[in-house]
Design an enzyme around this catalytic site. Structure first.
Site, mmCIF file in Angstrom:
data_model
loop_
_atom_site.group_PDB
_atom_site.id
_atom_site.type_symbol
_atom_site.label_atom_id
_atom_site.label_comp_id
_atom_site.label_asym_id
_atom_site.label_seq_id
_atom_site.Cartn_x
_atom_site.Cartn_y
_atom_site.Cartn_z
ATOM 1 N N SER A 29 34.532 46.693 36.199
ATOM 2 C CA SER A 29 34.272 45.733 35.127
ATOM 3 C C SER A 29 33.408 46.392 34.061
ATOM 4 O O SER A 29 32.378 46.978 34.376
ATOM 5 C CB SER A 29 33.550 44.493 35.674
ATOM 6 O OG SER A 29 34.373 43.771 36.540
ATOM 7 N N GLY B 71 32.302 44.722 31.100
ATOM 8 C CA GLY B 71 31.747 43.761 30.155
ATOM 9 C C GLY B 71 32.713 43.493 29.026
ATOM 10 O O GLY B 71 33.904 43.255 29.236
ATOM 11 N N GLY C 127 36.259 45.171 28.758
ATOM 12 C CA GLY C 127 37.372 44.867 29.630
ATOM 13 C C GLY C 127 37.246 45.460 31.015
ATOM 14 O O GLY C 127 36.174 45.399 31.633
ATOM 15 N N GLY D 64 33.299 38.057 37.284
ATOM 16 C CA GLY D 64 33.707 39.142 38.179
ATOM 17 C C GLY D 64 34.416 38.628 39.415
ATOM 18 O O GLY D 64 35.343 39.278 39.934
ATOM 19 N N ASP D 65 34.007 37.457 39.910
ATOM 20 C CA ASP D 65 34.670 36.861 41.071
ATOM 21 C C ASP D 65 36.105 36.461 40.729
ATOM 22 O O ASP D 65 37.015 36.610 41.554
ATOM 23 C CB ASP D 65 33.897 35.639 41.563
ATOM 24 C CG ASP D 65 32.442 35.963 41.866
ATOM 25 O OD1 ASP D 65 32.173 37.110 42.267
ATOM 26 O OD2 ASP D 65 31.588 35.075 41.686
#
Length: 322
Positions: free
Chosen positions: A214, A216, A219, A246-247
């Protein structure tokens, strides 16, 4: 079915206010309380999107009834423990467009409770297409926990997706996780690597296979063991609550690798995973609480831009998406 394990669940408390007056008192609307923890959020997103899932999590004895009621729409198994379940607090300042997190570390669990938790996975994993373990581990967690989870998934013939941080991220790579999902800051903290591709390759040298980073507002970067990395992003970052984005990305990845040999994914497969991961992550930002998607995730997938490898850091005024 996608089986999720949340080793350190929480009662997620979201507080919404225009701004925080430090050192002063302020009235707010009633706080929102939900059963949470990263693996729980993954299962919530999957259930919302109609993907079969089953969540396994340990909870304090006094919290069992509340968790069971709050997870009524998510198939689950609760492993009752003596220590209370931790709390996490999201402070959403609408006037500042910021979200601050305060997370309790959780209580240590006894050896028998860890055994009970792993035992609770044995039945569901035989029906699973993917095993996801996501989130922090409480203090004193056995050092072999991630290795045991990976062995369990491999024995069941399903890919293992791990979203952990710190020393546990390195342990997950050493265990040979099929998919690891760190963010850029977690790579730096664990490896001292600034460049996300270098960090992903370092995890693969330890034994990891597909690494999804990830980034931020920049992308996501998907790095396979063989073949070219895939970078995906939205044309512009979205504003909202990034807690759980993120989940949502983990849920997206799991939904497309279930029942697959991760090493066999070709460039087209990776592109599809990247598009969905960015879109679901962004849709999570549009939801007021973790574990759900707002907006139109399918439409966001069409907006995802595939391009060259990203820079090592985003623009200074960018808001996080994943």
């Amino acid at each position: 079915m996608i089986l999720t394990l949340t080793p350190n669940p929480a009662v997620d408390v979201t507080l919404v206010t225009e701004h925080v007056d430090r050192g002063a008192s302020r009235s707010i609307e009633t706080a929102l309380r939900r059963a949470g923890g990263k693996g729980v959020n993954v299962s919530r997103v999957l259930a919302q999107q109609g993907v079969p899932t089953h969540a396994v999590l340990p909870v304090g004895r006094d919290d069992e009834a509340w968790f069971r009621a709050d997870l009524a729409t998510v198939p689950h198994t609760l492993v009752v423990c003596e220590a209370p379940t931790r709390h996490s607090y999201a402070i959403v300042e609408t006037g500042e467009d910021t979200t601050s997190m305060l997370n309790e570390s959780g209580s240590a669990r006894g050896a028998r409770e860890w055994d009970d938790l792993l035992t609770a996975l044995h039945g569901p994993v035989r029906r699973a297409d993917v095993l996801v373990a996501s989130g922090s581990l409480p203090p004193g967690a056995p050092t072999g926990t991630l290795q045991a989870l990976t062995v369990l998934g491999r024995a069941a013939g399903v890919p293992v997706v791990l979203d952990v941080a710190g020393a546990h991220l390195l342990a997950a790579a050493d265990a040979g996780a099929d998919v690891l999902k760190p963010n850029r800051d977690e790579l730096v903290a664990a490896l001292g690597e600034v460049d996300p591709l270098d960090g992903a390759r370092a995890l693969q040298r330890r034994g990891a296979r597909l690494v999804v980073v990830s980034l931020g507002a920049d992308g996501m970067l998907l790095v396979p063991v063989h073949g070219d990395p895939v970078h995906a992003r939205l044309p512009a970052p979205l504003h909202g609550n990034p807690t759980g984005a993120g989940d949502a990305a983990v849920a997206a990845v799991a939904s497309l690798v279930r029942g697959r040999d991760v090493a066999s994914l070709d460039h087209e497969d990776l592109t599809a995973v990247a598009r969905r991961a960015v879109a679901w992550s962004a849709a999570a930002v549009l939801s007021p609480w973790a574990g759900s998607l707002g907006g139109d995730p399918a439409a966001l997938e069409h907006d995802v831009v595939l391009g060259a490898r990203p820079a090592t850091s985003g623009p200074p005024d960018a808001r996080p998406v994943p």
